[in-house]
Write a protein that holds these residues in place. Sequence first.
Motif, PDB file in Angstrom:
ATOM      1  N   MET A   1       0.852  -1.330   0.144  1.00 30.02           N
ATOM      2  CA  MET A   1      -0.108   0.079  -0.133  1.00 30.02           C
ATOM      3  C   MET A   1       0.887   1.181  -0.152  1.00 30.02           C
ATOM      4  O   MET A   1       1.917   1.224   0.626  1.00 30.02           O
ATOM      5  N   SER A   2       0.261   2.255  -0.612  1.00 30.57           N
ATOM      6  CA  SER A   2       1.251   3.609  -0.650  1.00 30.57           C
ATOM      7  C   SER A   2       0.321   4.745  -0.486  1.00 30.57           C
ATOM      8  O   SER A   2      -0.639   4.906  -1.366  1.00 30.57           O
ATOM      9  N   ALA A   3       0.307   5.486   0.392  1.00 31.15           N
ATOM     10  CA  ALA A   3      -0.556   6.780   0.575  1.00 31.15           C
ATOM     11  C   ALA A   3      -0.167   7.856  -0.248  1.00 31.15           C
ATOM     12  O   ALA A   3      -0.978   8.608  -0.763  1.00 31.15           O
ATOM     13  N   LYS A   4       1.084   7.812  -0.938  1.00 30.39           N
ATOM     14  CA  LYS A   4       1.402   8.951  -2.066  1.00 30.39           C
ATOM     15  C   LYS A   4       0.987   8.413  -3.432  1.00 30.39           C
ATOM     16  O   LYS A   4       0.556   9.331  -4.151  1.00 30.39           O
ATOM     17  N   HIS A   5       1.089   7.206  -3.617  1.00 24.22           N
ATOM     18  CA  HIS A   5       0.474   6.510  -4.823  1.00 24.22           C
ATOM     19  C   HIS A   5      -0.565   5.569  -4.727  1.00 24.22           C
ATOM     20  O   HIS A   5      -0.205   4.304  -4.801  1.00 24.22           O
ATOM     21  N   PRO A   6      -1.739   5.680  -4.222  1.00 28.84           N
ATOM     22  CA  PRO A   6      -2.786   4.808  -3.872  1.00 28.84           C
ATOM     23  C   PRO A   6      -3.118   3.866  -5.170  1.00 28.84           C
ATOM     24  O   PRO A   6      -3.178   4.412  -6.235  1.00 28.84           O
ATOM     25  N   ILE A   7      -3.429   2.720  -4.881  1.00 33.19           N
ATOM     26  CA  ILE A   7      -3.973   1.835  -5.736  1.00 33.19           C
ATOM     27  C   ILE A   7      -5.312   1.497  -5.467  1.00 33.19           C
ATOM     28  O   ILE A   7      -5.583   0.759  -4.215  1.00 33.19           O
ATOM     29  N   ILE A   8      -6.476   1.379  -6.478  1.00 32.36           N
ATOM     30  CA  ILE A   8      -7.672   0.898  -6.341  1.00 32.36           C
ATOM     31  C   ILE A   8      -7.703  -0.381  -7.281  1.00 32.36           C
ATOM     32  O   ILE A   8      -7.381  -0.198  -8.498  1.00 32.36           O
ATOM     33  N   ALA A   9      -8.326  -1.407  -6.755  1.00 30.52           N
ATOM     34  CA  ALA A   9      -8.446  -2.419  -7.615  1.00 30.52           C
ATOM     35  C   ALA A   9      -9.893  -3.043  -7.523  1.00 30.52           C
ATOM     36  O   ALA A   9     -10.417  -3.243  -6.757  1.00 30.52           O
ATOM     37  N   VAL A  10     -10.371  -3.191  -8.711  1.00 26.64           N
ATOM     38  CA  VAL A  10     -11.873  -3.877  -8.777  1.00 26.64           C
ATOM     39  C   VAL A  10     -11.625  -5.189  -9.388  1.00 26.64           C
ATOM     40  O   VAL A  10     -11.232  -5.309 -10.502  1.00 26.64           O
ATOM     41  N   THR A  11     -11.954  -6.431  -8.468  1.00 19.09           N
ATOM     42  CA  THR A  11     -11.668  -7.707  -8.927  1.00 19.09           C
ATOM     43  C   THR A  11     -13.021  -8.273  -9.234  1.00 19.09           C
ATOM     44  O   THR A  11     -13.923  -8.252  -8.339  1.00 19.09           O
ATOM     45  N   GLY A  12     -13.010  -9.263 -10.330  1.00 19.65           N
ATOM     46  CA  GLY A  12     -14.172 -10.019 -10.295  1.00 19.65           C
ATOM     47  C   GLY A  12     -13.987 -11.093 -11.599  1.00 19.65           C
ATOM     48  O   GLY A  12     -13.215 -10.783 -12.502  1.00 19.65           O
ATOM     49  N   SER A  13     -14.715 -12.113 -11.653  1.00 18.07           N
ATOM     50  CA  SER A  13     -14.432 -13.063 -12.586  1.00 18.07           C
ATOM     51  C   SER A  13     -14.830 -12.598 -14.141  1.00 18.07           C
ATOM     52  O   SER A  13     -15.914 -11.615 -14.168  1.00 18.07           O
ATOM     53  N   SER A  14     -14.611 -13.329 -14.998  1.00 19.88           N
ATOM     54  CA  SER A  14     -14.907 -12.767 -16.289  1.00 19.88           C
ATOM     55  C   SER A  14     -16.544 -12.907 -16.419  1.00 19.88           C
ATOM     56  O   SER A  14     -17.500 -13.660 -16.224  1.00 19.88           O
ATOM     57  N   GLY A  15     -17.092 -11.618 -16.844  1.00 15.70           N
ATOM     58  CA  GLY A  15     -18.536 -11.431 -16.857  1.00 15.70           C
ATOM     59  C   GLY A  15     -19.185 -11.117 -15.726  1.00 15.70           C
ATOM     60  O   GLY A  15     -20.564 -11.023 -15.569  1.00 15.70           O
ATOM     61  N   ALA A  16     -18.604 -10.862 -14.833  1.00 21.81           N
ATOM     62  CA  ALA A  16     -19.079 -10.183 -13.515  1.00 21.81           C
ATOM     63  C   ALA A  16     -19.535  -8.954 -13.486  1.00 21.81           C
ATOM     64  O   ALA A  16     -20.224  -8.451 -12.394  1.00 21.81           O
ATOM     65  N   GLY A  17     -19.371  -8.179 -14.417  1.00 27.46           N
ATOM     66  CA  GLY A  17     -19.831  -6.767 -14.298  1.00 27.46           C
ATOM     67  C   GLY A  17     -18.955  -5.596 -13.784  1.00 27.46           C
ATOM     68  O   GLY A  17     -19.163  -4.693 -13.808  1.00 27.46           O
TER      69      GLY A  17
ATOM     70  N   THR B   1      -0.697 -16.265  -3.830  1.00 24.23           N
ATOM     71  CA  THR B   1      -0.210 -17.471  -3.896  1.00 24.23           C
ATOM     72  C   THR B   1       0.744 -17.785  -3.034  1.00 24.23           C
ATOM     73  O   THR B   1       0.952 -16.883  -2.191  1.00 24.23           O
ATOM     74  N   ASP B   2       1.455 -19.015  -2.970  1.00 22.70           N
ATOM     75  CA  ASP B   2       2.434 -19.319  -2.061  1.00 22.70           C
ATOM     76  C   ASP B   2       3.670 -18.361  -2.285  1.00 22.70           C
ATOM     77  O   ASP B   2       4.476 -17.875  -1.359  1.00 22.70           O
ATOM     78  N   ASP B   3       4.082 -17.608  -3.752  1.00 20.70           N
ATOM     79  CA  ASP B   3       4.958 -16.877  -4.086  1.00 20.70           C
ATOM     80  C   ASP B   3       4.646 -15.388  -4.250  1.00 20.70           C
ATOM     81  O   ASP B   3       5.505 -14.408  -4.276  1.00 20.70           O
ATOM     82  N   ILE B   4       3.258 -15.192  -4.383  1.00 24.36           N
ATOM     83  CA  ILE B   4       2.908 -13.880  -5.047  1.00 24.36           C
ATOM     84  C   ILE B   4       1.763 -13.232  -3.929  1.00 24.36           C
ATOM     85  O   ILE B   4       0.891 -13.892  -3.540  1.00 24.36           O
ATOM     86  N   ASN B   5       1.935 -11.993  -3.563  1.00 17.72           N
ATOM     87  CA  ASN B   5       0.790 -11.327  -2.837  1.00 17.72           C
ATOM     88  C   ASN B   5       0.520  -9.969  -3.569  1.00 17.72           C
ATOM     89  O   ASN B   5       0.853  -9.095  -3.252  1.00 17.72           O
ATOM     90  N   ILE B   6      -0.547  -9.960  -4.432  1.00 16.31           N
ATOM     91  CA  ILE B   6      -0.865  -8.769  -5.033  1.00 16.31           C
ATOM     92  C   ILE B   6      -1.645  -8.006  -4.333  1.00 16.31           C
ATOM     93  O   ILE B   6      -1.800  -6.797  -4.202  1.00 16.31           O
ATOM     94  N   ALA B   7      -2.512  -8.458  -3.538  1.00 17.54           N
ATOM     95  CA  ALA B   7      -3.519  -7.935  -2.639  1.00 17.54           C
ATOM     96  C   ALA B   7      -2.871  -7.192  -1.653  1.00 17.54           C
ATOM     97  O   ALA B   7      -3.381  -5.888  -1.114  1.00 17.54           O
ATOM     98  N   GLN B   8      -1.808  -7.249  -1.162  1.00 20.80           N
ATOM     99  CA  GLN B   8      -0.930  -6.444  -0.020  1.00 20.80           C
ATOM    100  C   GLN B   8      -0.745  -5.023  -0.553  1.00 20.80           C
ATOM    101  O   GLN B   8      -0.592  -4.010   0.163  1.00 20.80           O
ATOM    102  N   HIS B   9      -0.831  -4.902  -1.798  1.00 16.62           N
ATOM    103  CA  HIS B   9      -0.302  -3.610  -2.677  1.00 16.62           C
ATOM    104  C   HIS B   9      -1.594  -2.631  -2.917  1.00 16.62           C
ATOM    105  O   HIS B   9      -1.265  -1.515  -3.259  1.00 16.62           O
ATOM    106  N   VAL B  10      -2.565  -2.999  -2.571  1.00 16.92           N
ATOM    107  CA  VAL B  10      -3.993  -2.586  -3.148  1.00 16.92           C
ATOM    108  C   VAL B  10      -4.698  -1.705  -1.677  1.00 16.92           C
ATOM    109  O   VAL B  10      -4.598  -2.368  -0.708  1.00 16.92           O
TER     110      VAL B  10
END
Length: 295
Positions: free
Chosen positions: A1-17, A138-147
């Motif tokens: 996470m970064s207060a100076k450069h924030p990240i917003i992520a909208v996640t959902g499966s294909s066709g989820a809107g 995953t075991d090697d990746i943590n994308i959520a921690q940056h959001v």
Amino acid sequence: MSAKHPIIAVTGSSGAGTTTTTTAFNHIFRQLGINAACLEGDSFHHYTRAEMEVLIRKAQKDNHNISYFGHEANDFAKLEQCFKQYGLTGQGETRRYLHTFDEAVPYNQMPGTFTQWQPLEANTDMLYYEGLHGGVVTDDINIAQHVDLLIGMVPIINLEWIQKIVRDTSERGHSHEKVMNSIVRSMDDYINHITPQFSRTHINFQRVPTVDTSNPFSAKEIPSLDESFVVIRFHGIGTVDFPKYLSMIQGAFMSRVDTMVVPGGKMSLAMELILMPLIRDLYETRKQLLNPVAE
């Protein structure tokens, strides 16, 4: 996470809107005067459409499934690196996956191919990601921690399949049989990579139809927003002013202490009421850090 450069992520499966949600976010960004860098999740696929079809056939011969939901077809490491780089520097790289002929013609390319990687727009206020894997761990990746703000778009499964079938057959030219096979082939990856994200989100918007969707494979049209309710679950975002939302959204009610239900036709209103102050807070914090008041 970064207060100076924030990240917003909208996640959902294909066709989820998620694309519909992007429209709401763009309106919020305009209202607040935010210049957001946009990142498409499909940019991080490993393979072109032709390459993917060859791999799918090979995997099926080996009694193995591969899908766009899973790690084999996507570069999770590059996506995490992009989030991390943006959080540190406000910079990163993006490209486009060209789904249709209309998207591909301006680039003189075929559908199902990628444009070249290029830098994100400079001097943006925050990063907006829309795609399949904004909250993957995953075991090697943590994308959520940056959001900084993670939003889940989660229609019930039959509605999700209807949306995917209608979209992929009418807009992307796939056959009904091909889309059905894709749904079946994707189930393991869906369970392992898509659904766990919705336990990490700050807010989930789950659309539940009020019409019969018991056989999604025979449906001819997507239930409208007015033919559904939206279940909104909050987690880890501080105090939520539920009385305010209930008073401003006609027909809204609480189903649990952390869950509000609104009529489907009020979904856009609910999203703007809920998300506007959260995004404003991210934006104001960024401005204060970049331009501290001299004492």
